[in-house]
Design an enzyme around this catalytic site. Sequence first.
Site, PDB file in Angstrom:
ATOM      1  N   CYS A 132       0.422   3.608   2.972  1.00 55.70           N
ATOM      2  CA  CYS A 132       0.966   2.953   4.175  1.00 55.70           C
ATOM      3  C   CYS A 132       2.478   3.162   4.247  1.00 55.70           C
ATOM      4  O   CYS A 132       3.037   3.419   5.314  1.00 55.70           O
ATOM      5  CB  CYS A 132       0.665   1.454   4.162  1.00 55.70           C
ATOM      6  N   CYS A 172       0.836  -1.208   0.000  1.00 53.74           N
ATOM      7  CA  CYS A 172       0.000   0.000   0.000  1.00 53.74           C
ATOM      8  C   CYS A 172       0.872   1.260   0.000  1.00 53.74           C
ATOM      9  O   CYS A 172       1.632   1.492   0.939  1.00 53.74           O
ATOM     10  CB  CYS A 172      -0.903  -0.058   1.238  1.00 53.74           C
TER      11      CYS A 172
END
Length: 139
Positions: free
Chosen positions: A61, A58
């Site tokens: 992230c 991600c």
Amino acid sequence: MGNCVAKSQAKDSDSDHDVEFAAGNVKLITTKEAWDQYLEEARRDGKIVIANFSATWCGPCKVIAPYYCELSEKYTSMVFLLVDVDELTEFSTTWDIKATPTFFFLKDGQQLDKLVGANKPELQKKIIAINDSLPECKQ
């Protein structure tokens, strides 16, 4: 599991591999038992737990991971946990994770607050607000 909203993901050199998700005082959770243990220790010590449900693929992230680690070093009276939604898929499902990253703020195992997305100012604001609401610790 979950959605990660990011710009188109062109494979750039090493950028995907250089991010440390669990540095500083961040504890990587790899089992439900480890989760239970950290929550019990935090409950016993009267500490707030911040749980980051994240994924290594991600983009957002990866962007917020170093900042989360910095915050863990600054706010040592809190417990910072990291759960990889792909490693603990079934467990993450019980927390109804719809997007990564998702941060939960817990006291005595109960949710105080939640933040969805890699919003650094909002994450810091929530941590400061919770930290300021805690009684001064005598150490």
